[in-house]
Design a protein around this motif. Structure first.
Motif, PDB file in Angstrom:
ATOM      1  N   GLY A 105     -26.123 -12.641  45.396  1.00 60.46           N
ATOM      2  CA  GLY A 105     -27.412 -13.277  45.622  1.00 60.46           C
ATOM      3  C   GLY A 105     -27.371 -14.798  45.508  1.00 60.46           C
ATOM      4  O   GLY A 105     -28.363 -15.420  45.130  1.00 60.46           O
ATOM      5  N   VAL A 106     -26.210 -15.383  45.845  1.00 66.33           N
ATOM      6  CA  VAL A 106     -26.062 -16.843  45.843  1.00 66.33           C
ATOM      7  C   VAL A 106     -25.429 -17.263  47.167  1.00 66.33           C
ATOM      8  O   VAL A 106     -24.934 -16.431  47.926  1.00 66.33           O
ATOM      9  N   SER A 107     -25.430 -18.544  47.435  1.00 64.64           N
ATOM     10  CA  SER A 107     -24.863 -19.038  48.690  1.00 64.64           C
ATOM     11  C   SER A 107     -23.338 -19.121  48.621  1.00 64.64           C
ATOM     12  O   SER A 107     -22.745 -19.110  47.533  1.00 64.64           O
ATOM     13  N   SER A 108     -22.723 -19.236  49.778  1.00 65.95           N
ATOM     14  CA  SER A 108     -21.263 -19.404  49.825  1.00 65.95           C
ATOM     15  C   SER A 108     -20.860 -20.734  49.179  1.00 65.95           C
ATOM     16  O   SER A 108     -19.765 -20.841  48.618  1.00 65.95           O
ATOM     17  N   GLN A 109     -21.739 -21.734  49.219  1.00 66.49           N
ATOM     18  CA  GLN A 109     -21.451 -23.021  48.579  1.00 66.49           C
ATOM     19  C   GLN A 109     -21.357 -22.863  47.058  1.00 66.49           C
ATOM     20  O   GLN A 109     -20.534 -23.514  46.419  1.00 66.49           O
ATOM     21  N   VAL A 110     -22.204 -22.006  46.503  1.00 64.50           N
ATOM     22  CA  VAL A 110     -22.152 -21.750  45.061  1.00 64.50           C
ATOM     23  C   VAL A 110     -20.814 -21.099  44.710  1.00 64.50           C
ATOM     24  O   VAL A 110     -20.161 -21.485  43.739  1.00 64.50           O
ATOM     25  N   ILE A 111     -20.397 -20.128  45.515  1.00 62.68           N
ATOM     26  CA  ILE A 111     -19.102 -19.472  45.281  1.00 62.68           C
ATOM     27  C   ILE A 111     -17.979 -20.498  45.384  1.00 62.68           C
ATOM     28  O   ILE A 111     -17.077 -20.521  44.537  1.00 62.68           O
ATOM     29  N   SER A 112     -18.040 -21.355  46.370  1.00 63.72           N
ATOM     30  CA  SER A 112     -17.023 -22.400  46.533  1.00 63.72           C
ATOM     31  C   SER A 112     -16.959 -23.309  45.304  1.00 63.72           C
ATOM     32  O   SER A 112     -15.872 -23.614  44.800  1.00 63.72           O
ATOM     33  N   ASN A 113     -18.117 -23.731  44.823  1.00 64.76           N
ATOM     34  CA  ASN A 113     -18.158 -24.588  43.628  1.00 64.76           C
ATOM     35  C   ASN A 113     -17.587 -23.882  42.412  1.00 64.76           C
ATOM     36  O   ASN A 113     -16.887 -24.489  41.598  1.00 64.76           O
ATOM     37  N   ARG A 114     -17.872 -22.602  42.276  1.00 70.50           N
ATOM     38  CA  ARG A 114     -17.336 -21.849  41.140  1.00 70.50           C
ATOM     39  C   ARG A 114     -15.823 -21.699  41.247  1.00 70.50           C
ATOM     40  O   ARG A 114     -15.111 -21.814  40.251  1.00 70.50           O
ATOM     41  N   GLU A 115     -15.333 -21.448  42.448  1.00 68.54           N
ATOM     42  CA  GLU A 115     -13.896 -21.280  42.636  1.00 68.54           C
ATOM     43  C   GLU A 115     -13.139 -22.583  42.371  1.00 68.54           C
ATOM     44  O   GLU A 115     -11.990 -22.551  41.953  1.00 68.54           O
ATOM     45  N   ARG A 116     -13.777 -23.707  42.614  1.00 61.39           N
ATOM     46  CA  ARG A 116     -13.141 -25.004  42.350  1.00 61.39           C
ATOM     47  C   ARG A 116     -13.353 -25.474  40.918  1.00 61.39           C
ATOM     48  O   ARG A 116     -12.858 -26.524  40.522  1.00 61.39           O
ATOM     49  N   GLY A 117     -14.098 -24.700  40.127  1.00 63.16           N
ATOM     50  CA  GLY A 117     -14.329 -25.056  38.735  1.00 63.16           C
ATOM     51  C   GLY A 117     -15.425 -26.081  38.547  1.00 63.16           C
ATOM     52  O   GLY A 117     -15.579 -26.638  37.465  1.00 63.16           O
ATOM     53  N   ASN A 118     -16.208 -26.334  39.599  1.00 63.96           N
ATOM     54  CA  ASN A 118     -17.285 -27.322  39.512  1.00 63.96           C
ATOM     55  C   ASN A 118     -18.550 -26.761  38.881  1.00 63.96           C
ATOM     56  O   ASN A 118     -19.416 -27.521  38.462  1.00 63.96           O
ATOM     57  N   SER A 119     -18.672 -25.439  38.863  1.00 69.24           N
ATOM     58  CA  SER A 119     -19.809 -24.802  38.200  1.00 69.24           C
ATOM     59  C   SER A 119     -19.339 -23.454  37.669  1.00 69.24           C
ATOM     60  O   SER A 119     -18.309 -22.932  38.082  1.00 69.24           O
ATOM     61  N   LEU A 120     -20.102 -22.918  36.752  1.00 70.47           N
ATOM     62  CA  LEU A 120     -19.755 -21.646  36.134  1.00 70.47           C
ATOM     63  C   LEU A 120     -20.772 -20.585  36.527  1.00 70.47           C
ATOM     64  O   LEU A 120     -21.956 -20.885  36.686  1.00 70.47           O
ATOM     65  N   PRO A 121     -20.315 -19.339  36.656  1.00 69.78           N
ATOM     66  CA  PRO A 121     -21.280 -18.276  36.961  1.00 69.78           C
ATOM     67  C   PRO A 121     -22.140 -17.962  35.737  1.00 69.78           C
ATOM     68  O   PRO A 121     -21.712 -18.158  34.597  1.00 69.78           O
ATOM     69  N   SER A 122     -23.336 -17.487  35.991  1.00 73.16           N
ATOM     70  CA  SER A 122     -24.162 -17.004  34.887  1.00 73.16           C
ATOM     71  C   SER A 122     -23.518 -15.734  34.346  1.00 73.16           C
ATOM     72  O   SER A 122     -22.645 -15.135  34.990  1.00 73.16           O
TER      73      SER A 122
END
Length: 107
Positions: free
Chosen positions: A59-76
């Motif tokens: 339920g998130v965008s592909s950009q959110v997944i990209s940011n998480r994979e690069r370590g720029n954000s963390l999943p809830s």
């Protein structure tokens, strides 16, 4: 009783030591974020999901997944739990890079 490193640390002010500790804590947190992101990416690829596919399932965008994979954000925690279920693993498995590395060698 003095330890061997007491002499060495005594040469620096408490402020310098405190700033150094903060720097290392910050560096380690960046490394942790990066490793978690790499684990997310590996699990996504093992399940043959694109970033878009995984984003839709969480339920998130592909950009959110990209940011998480690069370590720029963390999943809830909720997203981490969903990802773990999709990948048939436990949440703590997501953050244990040694266990994931052993699985990665199999593929």
């Amino acid at each position: 009783m003095k330890k061997d490193n007491d002499f060495f640390l005594g040469a620096f002010s408490a402020d310098v030591i405190e700033q150094t500790i903060k720097y290392y804590d910050f560096t380690l947190s960046i490394l942790d974020n990066y490793l978690l992101g790499q684990n997310i990416k590996m699990l996504r690829k093992q399940n043959s999901f694109t970033q878009r596919d995984l984003g839709q399932k969480l339920g998130v965008s592909s950009q959110v997944i990209s940011n998480r994979e690069r370590g720029n954000s963390l999943p809830s925690l909720i997203d981490a739990e969903r990802l773990a279920k999709l990948s048939s693993c436990r949440i703590d498995f997501l953050i244990n890079s040694e266990e994931l590395y052993n699985i990665k060698k199999q593929y």
